[in-house]
Scaffold this active site. Structure first.
Site, PDB file in Angstrom:
ATOM      1  N   HIS A   7       8.174 -24.545 -13.711  1.00 20.50           N
ATOM      2  CA  HIS A   7       6.789 -24.102 -13.498  1.00 20.50           C
ATOM      3  C   HIS A   7       6.433 -24.056 -12.014  1.00 20.50           C
ATOM      4  O   HIS A   7       7.084 -24.696 -11.181  1.00 20.50           O
ATOM      5  CB  HIS A   7       5.774 -24.972 -14.249  1.00 20.50           C
ATOM      6  CG  HIS A   7       5.744 -26.426 -13.892  1.00 20.50           C
ATOM      7  ND1 HIS A   7       6.539 -27.367 -14.514  1.00 20.50           N
ATOM      8  CD2 HIS A   7       5.023 -27.098 -12.960  1.00 20.50           C
ATOM      9  CE1 HIS A   7       6.283 -28.559 -13.998  1.00 20.50           C
ATOM     10  NE2 HIS A   7       5.371 -28.426 -13.068  1.00 20.50           N
ATOM     11  N   HIS A  79       2.930 -27.168  -6.141  1.00 18.67           N
ATOM     12  CA  HIS A  79       4.365 -27.505  -6.165  1.00 18.67           C
ATOM     13  C   HIS A  79       5.146 -26.503  -7.011  1.00 18.67           C
ATOM     14  O   HIS A  79       4.564 -25.754  -7.789  1.00 18.67           O
ATOM     15  CB  HIS A  79       4.605 -28.949  -6.651  1.00 18.67           C
ATOM     16  CG  HIS A  79       4.179 -29.253  -8.045  1.00 18.67           C
ATOM     17  ND1 HIS A  79       2.922 -29.722  -8.367  1.00 18.67           N
ATOM     18  CD2 HIS A  79       4.855 -29.163  -9.217  1.00 18.67           C
ATOM     19  CE1 HIS A  79       2.859 -29.932  -9.676  1.00 18.67           C
ATOM     20  NE2 HIS A  79       3.994 -29.601 -10.208  1.00 18.67           N
ATOM     21  N   GLU A 130       9.151 -30.568  -7.403  1.00 18.23           N
ATOM     22  CA  GLU A 130       9.282 -31.432  -8.582  1.00 18.23           C
ATOM     23  C   GLU A 130      10.580 -31.077  -9.269  1.00 18.23           C
ATOM     24  O   GLU A 130      10.932 -29.890  -9.352  1.00 18.23           O
ATOM     25  CB  GLU A 130       8.102 -31.205  -9.535  1.00 18.23           C
ATOM     26  CG  GLU A 130       8.164 -32.029 -10.809  1.00 18.23           C
ATOM     27  CD  GLU A 130       7.003 -31.772 -11.755  1.00 18.23           C
ATOM     28  OE1 GLU A 130       6.193 -30.859 -11.522  1.00 18.23           O
ATOM     29  OE2 GLU A 130       6.896 -32.496 -12.762  1.00 18.23           O
TER      30      GLU A 130
HETATM   31  C1  LIG Z   1       1.564 -33.133 -14.918  1.00 17.74           C
HETATM   32  C2  LIG Z   1       2.657 -34.084 -14.616  1.00 17.74           C
HETATM   33  C3  LIG Z   1       3.700 -33.500 -13.656  1.00 17.74           C
HETATM   34  C4  LIG Z   1       4.444 -32.388 -14.400  1.00 17.74           C
HETATM   35  O1  LIG Z   1       5.044 -32.783 -15.428  1.00 17.74           O
HETATM   36  O2  LIG Z   1       4.426 -31.215 -14.026  1.00 17.74           O
HETATM   37  C5  LIG Z   1       3.057 -33.032 -12.403  1.00 17.74           C
HETATM   38  O3  LIG Z   1       3.213 -31.945 -11.887  1.00 17.74           O
HETATM   39  S1  LIG Z   1       2.040 -34.231 -11.651  1.00 17.74           S
HETATM   40  C6  LIG Z   1       1.463 -33.392 -10.148  1.00 17.74           C
HETATM   41  C7  LIG Z   1       0.687 -34.344  -9.285  1.00 17.74           C
HETATM   42  N1  LIG Z   1       1.532 -35.404  -8.748  1.00 17.74           N
HETATM   43  C8  LIG Z   1       2.135 -35.298  -7.546  1.00 17.74           C
HETATM   44  O4  LIG Z   1       1.934 -34.346  -6.799  1.00 17.74           O
HETATM   45  C9  LIG Z   1       3.048 -36.443  -7.172  1.00 17.74           C
HETATM   46  C10 LIG Z   1       3.760 -36.181  -5.861  1.00 17.74           C
HETATM   47  N2  LIG Z   1       2.787 -35.978  -4.803  1.00 17.74           N
HETATM   48  C11 LIG Z   1       2.504 -36.990  -3.902  1.00 17.74           C
HETATM   49  O5  LIG Z   1       3.033 -38.080  -3.947  1.00 17.74           O
HETATM   50  C12 LIG Z   1       1.478 -36.633  -2.850  1.00 17.74           C
HETATM   51  O6  LIG Z   1       0.718 -35.518  -3.269  1.00 17.74           O
HETATM   52  C13 LIG Z   1       2.113 -36.302  -1.461  1.00 17.74           C
HETATM   53  C14 LIG Z   1       3.069 -35.133  -1.573  1.00 17.74           C
HETATM   54  C15 LIG Z   1       2.835 -37.533  -0.928  1.00 17.74           C
HETATM   55  C16 LIG Z   1       1.016 -35.906  -0.505  1.00 17.74           C
HETATM   56  O7  LIG Z   1       0.014 -36.864  -0.614  1.00 17.74           O
HETATM   57  P1  LIG Z   1      -1.236 -36.786   0.376  1.00 17.74           P
HETATM   58  O8  LIG Z   1      -2.238 -37.795  -0.046  1.00 17.74           O
HETATM   59  O9  LIG Z   1      -1.717 -35.376   0.495  1.00 17.74           O
HETATM   60  O10 LIG Z   1      -0.533 -37.304   1.665  1.00 17.74           O
HETATM   61  P2  LIG Z   1      -0.621 -36.774   3.112  1.00 17.74           P
HETATM   62  O11 LIG Z   1      -1.991 -36.248   3.399  1.00 17.74           O
HETATM   63  O12 LIG Z   1      -0.040 -37.836   3.952  1.00 17.74           O
HETATM   64  O13 LIG Z   1       0.393 -35.508   3.085  1.00 17.74           O
HETATM   65  C17 LIG Z   1       1.549 -35.570   3.875  1.00 17.74           C
HETATM   66  C18 LIG Z   1       1.761 -34.173   4.418  1.00 17.74           C
HETATM   67  O14 LIG Z   1       2.178 -33.353   3.313  1.00 17.74           O
HETATM   68  C19 LIG Z   1       1.265 -32.277   3.164  1.00 17.74           C
HETATM   69  N3  LIG Z   1       1.132 -32.021   1.741  1.00 17.74           N
HETATM   70  C20 LIG Z   1       0.485 -32.769   0.836  1.00 17.74           C
HETATM   71  N4  LIG Z   1       0.592 -32.219  -0.389  1.00 17.74           N
HETATM   72  C21 LIG Z   1       1.297 -31.079  -0.234  1.00 17.74           C
HETATM   73  C22 LIG Z   1       1.729 -30.042  -1.115  1.00 17.74           C
HETATM   74  N5  LIG Z   1       1.423 -30.089  -2.418  1.00 17.74           N
HETATM   75  N6  LIG Z   1       2.456 -29.022  -0.621  1.00 17.74           N
HETATM   76  C23 LIG Z   1       2.763 -28.973   0.701  1.00 17.74           C
HETATM   77  N7  LIG Z   1       2.380 -29.916   1.621  1.00 17.74           N
HETATM   78  C24 LIG Z   1       1.661 -30.953   1.130  1.00 17.74           C
HETATM   79  C25 LIG Z   1      -0.026 -32.715   3.790  1.00 17.74           C
HETATM   80  O15 LIG Z   1      -0.777 -31.598   4.186  1.00 17.74           O
HETATM   81  C26 LIG Z   1       0.496 -33.517   4.965  1.00 17.74           C
HETATM   82  O16 LIG Z   1       0.911 -32.608   5.947  1.00 17.74           O
HETATM   83  P3  LIG Z   1       0.428 -32.839   7.478  1.00 17.74           P
HETATM   84  O17 LIG Z   1      -1.081 -32.864   7.404  1.00 17.74           O
HETATM   85  O18 LIG Z   1       0.992 -31.670   8.216  1.00 17.74           O
HETATM   86  O19 LIG Z   1       1.015 -34.181   7.850  1.00 17.74           O
HETATM   87 CO   LIG Z   2       4.360 -30.180 -12.255  1.00 15.33          CO
END
Ligand SMILES: CC[C@@H](C(=O)O)C(=O)SCCNC(=O)CCNC(=O)[C@H](O)C(C)(C)COP(=O)(O)OP(=O)(O)OC[C@H]1O[C@@H](n2cnc3c(N)ncnc32)[C@H](O)[C@@H]1OP(=O)(O)O
Ligand SMILES: [Co+2]
Length: 134
Positions: A7, A79, A130
């Protein structure tokens, strides 16, 4: 390592509005909503001939997508989920190659009842990956 794209996920501020857009405006088949507190999201899946679109909104405090939506209040691509045949082997190979596996590294059960893991977006060109065991 990588199989099919399971997905593509879009984080949205209002899941009901997103469901209506996909179901009513785009004429798509949309699944029933699943509240997944262990993931901090509520999701639906848009069923497509070759893959799915996951629409997700934050659920509860500390949702992992809250910060994402603060940066992108209208929503955005969140993602991409690839299928893998052996999630633990993929994880170990990725860790050995220096990639960051999010959380404590242990798979969680995802929306399809299968184990999933996430890889840090900074390690893969700004894209949150993912991996889902199939
Ligand atoms: C439904 C269940 C399952 C499925 O079966 O499909 C799912 O899909 S669950 C979906 C939701 N769960 C998750 O996303 C878990 C993994 N994600 C995480 O742990 C966090 O989202 C993260 C990736 C660690 C980011 O957390 P955040 O609080 O935003 O931390 P930061 O602000 O420190 O972000 C670091 C850095 O990464 C950039 N960022 C954040 N999210 C994304 C993204 N989705 N795509 C691309 N970039 C992302 C964020 O902008 C920061 O960048 P800088 O500002 O340049 O440092
Ligand atoms: Co997902």
């Amino acid at each position: 390592m990588l199989g099919r794209v399971n997905h593509i996920a879009i984080a949205v501020p209002d899941l009901a509005a997103a469901i209506s857009a996909y179901r009513d405006t785009l004429g798509a088949v949309v699944s029933a909503a699943q509240a997944l507190p262990e993931h901090g999201v509520t999701v639906v899946f848009v069923e497509l001939p070759n893959t799915k679109v996951e629409l997700l909104e934050p659920l509860g405090e500390g949702s992992p997508i809250t910060a994402f939506l603060e940066k992108s209040p209208a929503g955005g691509m969140h993602h991409i989920c690839y299928e893998v045949a052996d999630l633990l082997a993929a994880r170990d190979q990725l860790v050995a190659s220096g990639a960051r596996v999010l959380g404590n590294g242990d798979p969680k059960i995802g929306a399809h009842g299968k184990p999933v893991l996430f890889l840090h977006p900074k390690d893969f060109f700004g894209t949150l990956i993912e991996l889902e065991q199939v």
